[in-house]
Design an enzyme around this catalytic site. Structure first.
Site, PDB file in Angstrom:
ATOM      1  N   ASP A 250      21.684  40.355  52.420  1.00 26.45           N
ATOM      2  CA  ASP A 250      20.735  40.973  53.723  1.00 26.45           C
ATOM      3  C   ASP A 250      19.899  39.584  53.984  1.00 26.45           C
ATOM      4  OD1 ASP A 250      21.186  43.713  54.039  1.00 26.45           O
ATOM      5  OD2 ASP A 250      20.450  43.745  51.318  1.00 26.45           O
ATOM      6  N   SER A 281      24.238  40.633  46.449  1.00 25.76           N
ATOM      7  CA  SER A 281      23.219  41.089  45.578  1.00 25.76           C
ATOM      8  C   SER A 281      23.150  42.491  45.615  1.00 25.76           C
ATOM      9  CB  SER A 281      22.847  40.030  44.148  1.00 25.76           C
ATOM     10  OG  SER A 281      23.082  39.241  44.245  1.00 25.76           O
TER      11      SER A 281
END
Length: 554
Positions: A250, A281
């Site tokens: 992100d 992740s």
């Protein structure tokens, strides 16, 4: 790396066929097979009128080789029906066009031609969640008088399949949806260090072949340092691409969003659809989009395949952003969430275990539980205005005391001057008290504060199940001090299923808001925005409805 236009799809046979739902068994005594239709002509309705109208039909070889057995094809608006003319063995096959990402026509030996289509239907394993699996079917055309005539027939079928495979644009939200053009040009921004460091390999093995099948040409930009992607999209001429694809976690999308908002032509730049492919992740936005599309919870390669399929289909819609202002004068734009306390501690403290992938958060949670901290500060917010569309939000917790009475608040305005950034009309300067119609939380000791605008906090954390891409709402969660370690662990275990609110934990509060302010008493603790560390200082933010566009499967 520059992606060239995809080659013609090779004529490989797909794996073992399964009859899709809605497929029909061949009758014991089949009706005579109708003669082949000329290329591009509409076929008559199916006998009996019980099914969808047939748009094209014909008899072709069930494979690229000259000796392929014949089969009868019928193309409807929803599927390609494959029937064996003899009707004596095997079920019919129905290839759903909603699963199709591409089709191609090409010459074949002996003056014939072929057309093929590639689908990614959901297939359920013996255990676990269904996953999209590649299925390619090729059909041989030898009906025309010569090679040129056969190729024209194959091209007509391929073209019609591609046209019918384009997703229908929903109409319930007016013009908020769109579809990427074909052929499509994509700029792929890729962080090779994100997650477990497999982004480049996963892109080459999983993503690139699917994009070639969907006629999406790629230009790959590999980032080399922090803020590299932000600089790229801020300064680049974006007119040469139809979409910006982020293959990372992100954090890289956070860079891209803020780079676009730094442009003088940000209003036009933010109309260019963005796409997130999970390569990090946490992959919170990718998990959220997979959730909005109605897919089962998946992770790793299955999630990457689902998100790449969404890109191949090309449907995009609008997404809310939150404008954050800090006491030091920064203004940031966020698509995922802002946090302070326990959740942010886990996110940042576990960075040193990045090589573990998503498992780093499990280890980080256990470590932060062992040294559970309490943070002091004041939290204020503007509740969602009565009459707004908040029907998608779960029940609110008991409301804290209010600082005055609710009053009408105008919606966020656009821009005051052409080219200026959106005006935070719901906020007052941080040095001033919050308006009287805001709510001030009476408690001033917290374990965690998190304002989220998507459903997922991570691949395995469904924090706000009712959140949507453009619900004009900030889903504000805060954990009051006094919660035990066992109760906190139970909350996070329940969050994996999105059932944490059902525990009715007295320390967990949740409310839908349009703006908030957080004022720490001291510069202690970690703050994060979209998973990126932020200096601990007073912060406030407000929602801006439908400020950018994102590839979405729904």
């Amino acid at each position: 790396m520059n992606g060239a236009a995809p080659p013609a799809i090779a004529g490989r046979r797909g794996g073992r066929q399964q009859r899709a739902s809605g497929g029909r068994r061949s009758p014991a005594r089949p009706a005579p097979v109708p003669p082949p239709m000329a290329a591009g002509r509409r076929a008559p309705p199916e006998p009996g009128g019980g099914g969808a109208p047939v748009l094209l039909q014909g008899i072709f070889g069930a494979g690229p080789s000259p000796g392929a057995a014949p089969c009868s094809l019928a193309l409807t608006a929803r599927e390609l029906q494959v029937r064996r003319p003899g009707g004596s063995a095997g079920p019919d096959t129905a290839l759903r066009l909603a699963d199709c990402v591409g089709s191609a026509a090409f010459p074949a030996a002996a003056a014939a031609a072929c057309f093929s289509l590639v689908c990614y239907p959901l297939r359920g394993p013996r255990w676990g969640s269904p996953a999209r699996q590649r299925l390619e079917r090729t059909f041989r055309v030898c009906l025309g008088p010569d090679a040129e005539g056969n190729l024209r027939i194959a091209q007509a079928w391929s073209r019609r399949i591609r046209e019918l495979s384009v997703p229908a644009v929903p109409t319930q939200d007016g013009d908020s949806y769109g579809v990427l053009p074909r052929p499509c040009r994509a700029l792929v921004l890729l962080n090779p260090q994100s997650g477990a460091g497999r982004a480049i390999q996963d892109f080459q093995v999983v993503v690139q072949p699917m994009l070639a099948e969907a006629d999406i040409a790629t230009t790959v930009f590999v980032t080399e340092r922090p803020y590299h992607a932000q600089e790229k999209v801020r300064d680049e001429d974006l007119s040469q691409w139809d979409t910006l694809v982020i293959m990372s976690g992100d954090g890289l999308l956070y860079e891209v969003v803020n780079g676009l908002m730094e442009r003088s032509d940000w209003e036009d730049a933010m109309k260019k659809p963005l796409c997130i492919l999970p390569g990090g992740s946490g992959n919170a936005l990718a998990a959220s989009i997979n959730h909005y599309a109605g897919n089962d919870h998946v992770a790793k390669k299955k999630l990457l395949t689902n998100c790449t399929f969404i890109l191949c289909k090309g449907l995009h819609t609008q997404m809310d952003l939150v404008s954050l202002s800090t006491a030091s004068g920064k203004r940031l734009f966020s698509f995922l969430g802002f946090g302070w306390g326990f959740i942010s501690d886990v996110d940042i403290d576990s960075e040193k275990y990045r090589w573990l992938g998503n498992a780093r958060f499990t280890l980080g949670t256990l470590q932060c539980l062992a040294k559970l901290r309490v943070y002091q500060g004041r939290l204020s917010y503007l509740p969602a205005v009565p009459g707004q569309d908040t029907s998608s939000a779960p029940r609110d917790p008991p409301m804290p005391v209010t600082n005055g009475q609710p009053s009408h608040v105008p919606p966020p305005v656009g821009t005051d001057v052409p080219g200026s950034l959106p005006n935070d009309s719901l906020l007052v300067p941080l040095g001033q008290p919050v308006p009287a119609h805001w709510t001030v939380v009476p408690e001033e000791e917290f374990v965690s504060v998190y304002a989220i605008y998507q459903s997922h906090l991570g691949t395995n954390l469904l924090m706000a199940p009712a959140a949507r891409l453009h619900d004009d709402c900030i889903h504000l969660f805060y954990l009051k001090a006094g919660i035990s370690r066992v109760a906190l662990l139970k909350l996070f275990l329940a969050m994996a299923r999105g059932t944490h609110l059902e525990l009715n934990c007295p320390h967990l509060c949740y409310v839908c808001v349009r703006a908030f302010r957080l004022e720490p008493r001291a510069a202690t603790g970690i703050m994060t925005v979209d998973g990126e560390a932020l200096a601990c200082e007073p912060v406030q933010g407000q929602i801006h409805s439908r400020l950018c566009r994102i590839l979405s499967g729904s």
